[in-house]
Scaffold this active site. Structure first.
Site, PDB file in Angstrom:
ATOM      1  N   GLY A 233      -4.708   2.348   0.321  1.00 36.72           N
ATOM      2  CA  GLY A 233      -4.578   3.796   0.441  1.00 36.72           C
ATOM      3  C   GLY A 233      -3.543   4.127   1.496  1.00 36.72           C
ATOM      4  O   GLY A 233      -3.069   3.246   2.222  1.00 36.72           O
ATOM      5  N   CYS A 261      -5.675  -4.291   2.016  1.00 34.16           N
ATOM      6  CA  CYS A 261      -4.713  -3.381   2.646  1.00 34.16           C
ATOM      7  C   CYS A 261      -5.433  -2.403   3.581  1.00 34.16           C
ATOM      8  O   CYS A 261      -5.900  -2.804   4.633  1.00 34.16           O
ATOM      9  CB  CYS A 261      -3.884  -2.670   1.579  1.00 34.16           C
ATOM     10  SG  CYS A 261      -2.363  -1.943   2.233  1.00 34.16           S
ATOM     11  N   GLN A 265      -7.885  -2.971   7.112  1.00 32.44           N
ATOM     12  CA  GLN A 265      -7.789  -2.249   8.374  1.00 32.44           C
ATOM     13  C   GLN A 265      -9.095  -1.543   8.720  1.00 32.44           C
ATOM     14  O   GLN A 265      -9.547  -1.565   9.874  1.00 32.44           O
ATOM     15  CB  GLN A 265      -6.638  -1.253   8.304  1.00 32.44           C
ATOM     16  CG  GLN A 265      -5.280  -1.901   8.091  1.00 32.44           C
ATOM     17  CD  GLN A 265      -4.219  -0.922   7.639  1.00 32.44           C
ATOM     18  OE1 GLN A 265      -4.458   0.278   7.534  1.00 32.44           O
ATOM     19  NE2 GLN A 265      -3.030  -1.433   7.344  1.00 32.44           N
ATOM     20  N   TYR A 306       0.716  -0.378   9.369  1.00 38.61           N
ATOM     21  CA  TYR A 306      -0.235  -0.648  10.447  1.00 38.61           C
ATOM     22  C   TYR A 306      -0.668  -2.092  10.318  1.00 38.61           C
ATOM     23  O   TYR A 306      -0.680  -2.651   9.214  1.00 38.61           O
ATOM     24  CB  TYR A 306      -1.451   0.284  10.352  1.00 38.61           C
ATOM     25  CG  TYR A 306      -1.096   1.733  10.541  1.00 38.61           C
ATOM     26  CD1 TYR A 306      -1.206   2.339  11.790  1.00 38.61           C
ATOM     27  CD2 TYR A 306      -0.617   2.487   9.478  1.00 38.61           C
ATOM     28  CE1 TYR A 306      -0.852   3.662  11.964  1.00 38.61           C
ATOM     29  CE2 TYR A 306      -0.259   3.812   9.645  1.00 38.61           C
ATOM     30  CZ  TYR A 306      -0.374   4.395  10.888  1.00 38.61           C
ATOM     31  OH  TYR A 306      -0.012   5.702  11.071  1.00 38.61           O
ATOM     32  N   HIS A 345      -1.191  -7.627  -0.699  1.00 33.63           N
ATOM     33  CA  HIS A 345      -1.708  -7.244  -2.015  1.00 33.63           C
ATOM     34  C   HIS A 345      -1.801  -8.472  -2.920  1.00 33.63           C
ATOM     35  O   HIS A 345      -0.787  -8.905  -3.480  1.00 33.63           O
ATOM     36  CB  HIS A 345      -0.806  -6.189  -2.654  1.00 33.63           C
ATOM     37  CG  HIS A 345      -0.988  -4.832  -2.068  1.00 33.63           C
ATOM     38  ND1 HIS A 345      -1.896  -3.921  -2.564  1.00 33.63           N
ATOM     39  CD2 HIS A 345      -0.400  -4.229  -1.003  1.00 33.63           C
ATOM     40  CE1 HIS A 345      -1.851  -2.812  -1.847  1.00 33.63           C
ATOM     41  NE2 HIS A 345      -0.960  -2.978  -0.890  1.00 33.63           N
ATOM     42  N   GLU A 347      -2.876  -8.711  -5.822  1.00 29.99           N
ATOM     43  CA  GLU A 347      -2.569  -8.375  -7.222  1.00 29.99           C
ATOM     44  C   GLU A 347      -1.082  -8.250  -7.484  1.00 29.99           C
ATOM     45  O   GLU A 347      -0.647  -8.194  -8.639  1.00 29.99           O
ATOM     46  CB  GLU A 347      -3.269  -7.062  -7.598  1.00 29.99           C
ATOM     47  CG  GLU A 347      -2.544  -5.792  -7.212  1.00 29.99           C
ATOM     48  CD  GLU A 347      -2.477  -5.501  -5.713  1.00 29.99           C
ATOM     49  OE1 GLU A 347      -1.707  -4.611  -5.322  1.00 29.99           O
ATOM     50  OE2 GLU A 347      -3.187  -6.157  -4.932  1.00 29.99           O
TER      51      GLU A 347
END
Length: 372
Positions: A233, A261, A265, A306, A345, A347
């Site tokens: 996101g 992702c 965090q 981040y 990621h 994927e």
């Protein structure tokens, strides 16, 4: 003076005062956002529709963009196969040269697609100069304009990127169910999920229930899930207090959990670690990550501004993956709870599929938990 094939001028402005004028394409208009760059040589339809880019002006370093146009959407099981969401998510696009397409399955040009969706673009500017600025000074706010006369770009910057909760724009308003062969349910907390993640989760055979980003632990557990995924996101994880709180509450149920992702965090924050703003982030489809357990290195897709560093990891966790280039922690494993995370990621889309096995590892965690 630059010749503009569409007869439209454009500009890109950085808040350090840099102002480059070029050619406009896509929609006419003015947008502001955080200026970032990707070094991916292809996959622009996937990158531009990635919800993690919401609120950002994207510079693509590859000199030719648009070569293969934009395809018609392909949907299977309610999941897009060639886009990462239903719309363009970036605020604007900056390229060296916007080219006309030449590919059998192209349904429209990059220019047409962006014009239809109201996204401005600028070409015929020195993207190398812009990227060097961002690398040296860090990601910064900027303004992009196409076909509009702008006297003072600074006045268009209304808010700082780090202050905005972009998940309210990218999260679904109500649950979405992707029925599968198995009645067993995986709940996916959707803060702006990439459809590539959806596709890999669907391949595990479980029914996937996507719930809004701010769903409470009770709302999640009402589905009696066998496992939980916190996906990607946009934006600053440090301001997503409700999401962090809900993650903590969900972990009390000790269900197999995967964070990807933003999910990585949020897991870090919920467990007592720290997440920091990076200077210019990782946005590429060829970033290395090393599995600490066996010293194997994989090439992976990244899109994050981040990061978690070694000194930031929470108690009772161990590093799973690390980026050998800069030491950023790219994955965690909890020592007591069935929790794994990746910052990258697995994927891909776009990118290599070296790490899709992460989803199979999660599936094995779910099956093992069912057997207990």
């Amino acid at each position: 003076m630059t010749y503009c094939k569409r007869g439209t001028e454009g500009l890109i402005y950085l808040e350090d005062g840099t102002l480059l004028r070029g050619c406009g394409f896509g929609a006419k208009g003015v947008r502001y956002g955080e200026v970032v760059f990707t070094t991916a040589m292809n996959g622009y339809p996937e990158s531009m529709t990635d919800p993690s880019y919401r609120g950002q002006i994207l510079i693509i370093t590859h000199p030719l963009v648009g070569n293969y146009g934009v395809p018609n959407p392909i949907v299977r099981n309610g999941i897009l196969q060639n886009f990462e969401s239903e719309q363009i998510q970036i605020e604007g696009l900056v390229v060296t040269e916007e080219t006309d397409p030449s590919k059998w399955n192209s349904s429209k040009s990059l220019h047409q697609w962006m014009a239809e969706q109201g996204i401005p673009g600028v070409s015929s500017v020195d993207t190398r100069l812009l990227v060097k600025k961002v690398r040296t000074l860090g990601s910064m706010m900027g303004v992009i304009a196409s076909g509009e006369h702008v006297e003072d770009p600074r006045k268009y910057i209304e808010m700082r990127y780090d202050e905005i909760d972009f998940t309210k724009f990218t999260s679904p308003k109500s649950p979405i169910i992707h029925q599968n062969n198995s009645p067993d349910i995986i709940v996916l907390v959707d803060c702006g999920i990439k459809h590539g993640i959806l596709e890999e989760l669907y391949k595990t055979g479980f029914t996937i229930v996507r719930v809004p980003c701010k769903s409470s632990a009770d709302e999640i557990m009402n589905y009696s899930p066998k496992g939980i995924v916190f996906g990607n996101g946009p934006g600053n994880p440090n301001i997503l207090k409700d999401l962090v709180k809900n993650f903590s509450a969900v972990m009390e149920y000790k269900l197999p959990t995967l964070g990807i992702c933003l999910g990585h965090q949020v897991a870090t924050l919920a467990l007592g670690g720290n997440v920091r703003k990076m200077k210019f982030g990782h946005r590429a489809i060829n970033k290395p990550v090393t599995d600490i357990s066996n010293n194997k290195c994989y090439i992976s897709t990244h899109n994050h501004g981040y990061g978690v560093y070694k000194e930031d990891i929470p108690p009772d966790t161990q590093i799973w993956f690390v980026n050998p280039d800069d030491g950023v922690v790219e994955g965690l494993i909890h020592k007591r709870l069935p929790l794994i995370t990746t910052q990258f990621h697995p994927e891909a889309r776009p990118g290599p599929n070296d790490t899709t096995w992460v989803f199979q590892k999660f599936k094995k965690m779910v099956i093992k938990d069912e057997g207990n």
